[in-house]
Motif scaffolding. Structure first.
Motif, PDB file in Angstrom:
ATOM      1  N   VAL A 102      41.023  42.196  -2.275  1.00 15.31           N
ATOM      2  CA  VAL A 102      42.100  43.176  -2.087  1.00 15.31           C
ATOM      3  C   VAL A 102      43.449  42.462  -1.980  1.00 15.31           C
ATOM      4  O   VAL A 102      44.444  42.903  -2.568  1.00 15.31           O
ATOM      5  CB  VAL A 102      41.827  44.038  -0.837  1.00 15.31           C
ATOM      6  N   LEU A 113      44.448  47.683  -8.556  1.00 16.23           N
ATOM      7  CA  LEU A 113      43.978  48.260  -7.292  1.00 16.23           C
ATOM      8  C   LEU A 113      43.391  49.659  -7.454  1.00 16.23           C
ATOM      9  O   LEU A 113      42.344  49.965  -6.865  1.00 16.23           O
ATOM     10  CB  LEU A 113      45.110  48.273  -6.264  1.00 16.23           C
ATOM     11  N   LEU A 117      39.642  50.800  -6.148  1.00 15.27           N
ATOM     12  CA  LEU A 117      39.445  51.859  -5.170  1.00 15.27           C
ATOM     13  C   LEU A 117      38.691  53.044  -5.762  1.00 15.27           C
ATOM     14  O   LEU A 117      37.884  53.680  -5.068  1.00 15.27           O
ATOM     15  CB  LEU A 117      40.799  52.310  -4.620  1.00 15.27           C
ATOM     16  N   ASP A 118      38.944  53.348  -7.035  1.00 16.53           N
ATOM     17  CA  ASP A 118      38.196  54.440  -7.677  1.00 16.53           C
ATOM     18  C   ASP A 118      36.705  54.134  -7.743  1.00 16.53           C
ATOM     19  O   ASP A 118      35.873  55.047  -7.665  1.00 16.53           O
ATOM     20  CB  ASP A 118      38.737  54.693  -9.089  1.00 16.53           C
ATOM     21  N   LEU A 120      34.977  52.731  -5.543  1.00 13.76           N
ATOM     22  CA  LEU A 120      34.358  52.838  -4.223  1.00 13.76           C
ATOM     23  C   LEU A 120      34.145  54.290  -3.799  1.00 13.76           C
ATOM     24  O   LEU A 120      33.843  54.553  -2.639  1.00 13.76           O
ATOM     25  CB  LEU A 120      35.231  52.124  -3.181  1.00 13.76           C
ATOM     26  N   TYR A 136      31.992  57.454   0.357  1.00 22.11           N
ATOM     27  CA  TYR A 136      33.024  56.411   0.340  1.00 22.11           C
ATOM     28  C   TYR A 136      32.381  55.096   0.773  1.00 22.11           C
ATOM     29  O   TYR A 136      31.872  54.997   1.897  1.00 22.11           O
ATOM     30  CB  TYR A 136      34.173  56.754   1.280  1.00 22.11           C
ATOM     31  N   LEU A 138      32.990  52.086   2.247  1.00 15.55           N
ATOM     32  CA  LEU A 138      34.071  51.504   3.045  1.00 15.55           C
ATOM     33  C   LEU A 138      33.644  50.268   3.840  1.00 15.55           C
ATOM     34  O   LEU A 138      34.464  49.738   4.594  1.00 15.55           O
ATOM     35  CB  LEU A 138      34.618  52.550   4.027  1.00 15.55           C
ATOM     36  N   LEU A 141      35.828  47.203   3.536  1.00 19.15           N
ATOM     37  CA  LEU A 141      37.218  47.445   3.894  1.00 19.15           C
ATOM     38  C   LEU A 141      37.406  47.569   5.397  1.00 19.15           C
ATOM     39  O   LEU A 141      38.537  47.528   5.886  1.00 19.15           O
ATOM     40  CB  LEU A 141      37.727  48.725   3.218  1.00 19.15           C
ATOM     41  N   HIS A 167      45.769  56.747  -1.692  1.00 21.35           N
ATOM     42  CA  HIS A 167      44.465  56.847  -2.366  1.00 21.35           C
ATOM     43  C   HIS A 167      43.418  57.297  -1.352  1.00 21.35           C
ATOM     44  O   HIS A 167      43.450  56.886  -0.189  1.00 21.35           O
ATOM     45  CB  HIS A 167      44.080  55.494  -2.959  1.00 21.35           C
ATOM     46  N   VAL A 169      40.410  56.496  -0.683  1.00 20.23           N
ATOM     47  CA  VAL A 169      39.660  55.430  -0.004  1.00 20.23           C
ATOM     48  C   VAL A 169      40.512  54.792   1.085  1.00 20.23           C
ATOM     49  O   VAL A 169      40.055  54.601   2.223  1.00 20.23           O
ATOM     50  CB  VAL A 169      39.198  54.376  -1.032  1.00 20.23           C
ATOM     51  N   VAL A 170      41.756  54.467   0.771  1.00 17.08           N
ATOM     52  CA  VAL A 170      42.632  53.822   1.754  1.00 17.08           C
ATOM     53  C   VAL A 170      42.958  54.778   2.897  1.00 17.08           C
ATOM     54  O   VAL A 170      42.916  54.403   4.079  1.00 17.08           O
ATOM     55  CB  VAL A 170      43.913  53.311   1.080  1.00 17.08           C
ATOM     56  N   THR A 173      39.995  55.203   5.147  1.00 19.46           N
ATOM     57  CA  THR A 173      39.749  53.996   5.944  1.00 19.46           C
ATOM     58  C   THR A 173      40.723  53.914   7.118  1.00 19.46           C
ATOM     59  O   THR A 173      40.318  53.650   8.261  1.00 19.46           O
ATOM     60  CB  THR A 173      39.889  52.751   5.053  1.00 19.46           C
TER      61      THR A 173
END
Length: 597
Positions: A102, A113, A117-118, A120, A136, A138, A141, A167, A169-170, A173
């Motif tokens: 990352v 990026l 992320l897509d 995941l 997800y 994660l 992360l 996003h 995922v972010v 998280t």
């Protein structure tokens, strides 16, 4: 010996994957990894062994600028494939080989990026009661291999990318860590600041309001003020000073310095909150040295008055009373500025405060222009030499014009100006320029600045929450962190459906069915042999790409043939034109000979 070593390196290192990377071709890389056994497909893209050294084709592609090949590798690694026995997913292999993937993407290839992320996220194409199952992945992360807090949130927060932090995922998280762990630690850290702010406000603005140190005033009120100030000076200020001393020593030990106006300062002062906190520490120290109550202890009162305990009114205290009030006001503002961090509990409030900070530059430009116009008209009005006390000097003229701009001037002032037509016209021009033109220009600037910042304001709020999460994790106890990780059940496999048990390392939830419409199953399922040494069957998409490549080759050949035909036709035309011109010249020369004869 050297030549043999070079031949060996070239032979062992020039794999078909590395050749595709050198060509920076995603299609060529897909064809290369299609030959790999399904059990070693991820290894082909993550490790190439040359003697005792190993290189990563993925990192090589990122560092060499082969972003198309790197995008194809990331997409292939994070594609879920399944046969009748097991699932194959390259997430664990990629993060075990490159725990800092990352960070590398944030620094060297931010465009990749979204692809990472897509990959995941998995969404089911089936819905139940208007909800869709979402998974997800994660684990890497949130948790490192040793069980500690992963640095993915810190790296993304340092990138200051308001788009990527939104996003799913972010954002999930950050929200997961914030709601379950960091929020409590952050609130616990802010509780002490909130307590000291309340005590400071009681001693400076609440208990002493309307207090005149008369004998009729309550002794308990004055004792309360003195007790609160003792708490601020003897408990709050030393603890605040020790925090900055420890952080300063740590910066010196790590050689972490910044330069502000040419001064070399500790690195933690790069944060606005740290600067405000240092300013508050200095203000509290100055208030301690100037406190009127302390100066009045043991000193005689004013002549003709009786002694009052814990009073601020005495010959010694009056010397510092006005200056102490100024520092008290500054300290109160510093406390409220530090408490503004509590807005991080709400993304909407935090976004509003951040947008407010982004558009304040427009207000600064307006104030700069207003000052210029104010001085211009003030100096112009003074040159008229009118017998008006409000416009006989430049400071008085500037003050009068500012009162008119703010609407604080009385009607008598305007009526008095009618006696001086030139001065009155100058004031009217000033009011038009500032009150009509500049105010409307400021409104337009603020509207444009807010419109530009509106799209990213939620991203800025999430970045602020991510930074607070990283800063708060240091105060989370190891026991609490272990309980949080255990509650996520990363070691248990997730479910892709009823009876369809998938891979571990994920957090499972549902979302509204119309949020992200998915009509195709993103898991590629294959029949046939389930041996890990067998290759995956040929993909239909890759076969279509091969057909497209063949058609492109045919088109290129046809273009070359057409170009050759055009060149041949041009040559024939040029040669025939040359022969015609030669024949014409010879006929002319023969005609000239006959005429001469």
């Amino acid at each position: 010996l050297v030549s043999r070593i070079l031949v060996r390196v070239i032979t062992e290192g020039s794999t078909i994957v590395m050749k595709a990377i050198n060509e920076n071709s995603g299609k060529q890389l897909e064809r290369a990894v299609a030959c790999a056994p399904r059990g070693k497909r991820a290894l082909w893209m993550l490790n190439v062994q040359v003697g005792t050294q190993s290189i990563s084709p993925l990192i090589w592609a990122i560092e060499s600028g082969g972003l198309d090949a790197a995008h194809a590798m990331i997409t292939d690694l994070l594609t879920i494939r399944a046969d009748r026995d097991r699932y194959y997913f390259g997430m664990d292999a990629m993060f075990e080989r490159h725990p800092d993937i990352v960070q590398r993407l944030c620094l060297e290839a931010p465009v990749l990026l979204p692809a990472l992320l897509d990959g995941l996220i998995w969404r089911s194409r089936l819905t139940e009661l208007g909800r869709r199952r979402v998974v997800y992945f994660l684990k890497h992360l949130v948790v490192r291999e040793d069980g500690g807090f992963a640095q993915a949130i810190e790296w993304i927060a340092e990138s200051q990318d308001a788009k990527i932090v939104c996003h799913p995922v972010v954002s999930h998280t950050i929200d997961l860590v914030w709601n379950r762990v960091a929020a409590r630690a952050f609130l616990f850290r802010k509780t002490w600041l909130l307590l000291t702010a309340v005590v400071f406000m009681l001693s400076q603005a609440v208990l002493n309001s309307g207090l005149h140190d008369a004998p009729s005033d309550s002794l308990f009120v004055r004792m309360g003020i003195f007790a609160c100030r003792c708490f601020i000076y003897m408990v709050s200020w030393p603890s605040l000073a020790m925090v900055h001393i420890r952080r300063g020593r740590a910066d010196v030990r790590r050689q972490n310095f910044i330069r502000i106006f040419g001064l070399r300062l500790p690195g933690h002062l790069a944060e606005v909150n740290s600067i405000v906190s240092v300013a508050l520490c200095i203000i509290l120290f100055v208030m301690l040295t100037m406190c009127p109550i302390i100066h009045c202890l043991g000193t005689p009162p004013f002549p003709g008055t009786e002694r009052v305990m814990f009073t601020e009114r005495c010959p010694e205290g009056d010397m510092y009373l006005s200056s102490y009030a100024v520092f008290s006001m500054s300290g109160m503002l510093c406390y409220w500025a530090l408490l503004a961090d509590l807005a991080v509990f709400s993304n909407r409030i935090c976004a509003f405060s951040l947008v407010f900070g982004h558009v304040v530059s427009e207000v600064g430009l307006f104030l700069l222009a207003l000052g210029f116009v104010l001085i211009s008209f003030a100096t112009a009005a003074v040159t008229l030499k009118v017998s008006d006390e409000d416009f006989n000097t430049i400071p008085r003229a500037a003050q009068s014009l500012m009162q008119m701009f703010l609407g604080m001037a009385s009607s008598e002032q305007y009526s008095h100006l009618t006696k001086f037509p030139l001065l009155f016209s100058c004031v009217v021009a000033f009011c038009f320029v500032t009150g009509v033109y500049m105010i409307n220009l400021l409104v337009a600037q603020l509207a444009c600045a807010y419109g530009a910042a509106y799209d990213d304001m939620i991203g800025w709020a999430r970045l602020a929450r991510g930074e607070v999460c990283v800063a708060s994790m240091g105060s989370v106890s190891p026991l609490r962190w272990e309980r949080f990780v255990e509650s996520l059940h990363f070691g248990e496999p997730c479910e892709f459906g009823e009876g369809d048990v998938g891979m571990p390392g994920a957090v499972q939830m549902t979302e509204p069915a119309n949020s992200n419409v998915t009509t195709v199953d993103t898991i590629r399922r294959f029949g046939g042999s389930t041996s890990p040494s067998a290759m995956w069957p040929e993909d239909d998409a890759l076969r279509a790409d091969d057909m497209d490549d063949r058609l492109e080759k045919i088109e290129r050949l046809l273009k070359k043939m057409m170009q050759k035909c055009d060149m041949a036709g041009r040559r024939r035309n040029s040669s025939s034109a040359g022969q015609t011109s030669g024949m014409t010249g010879s006929s002319r020369s023969s005609g000239d000979d006959h005429s001469g004869q």
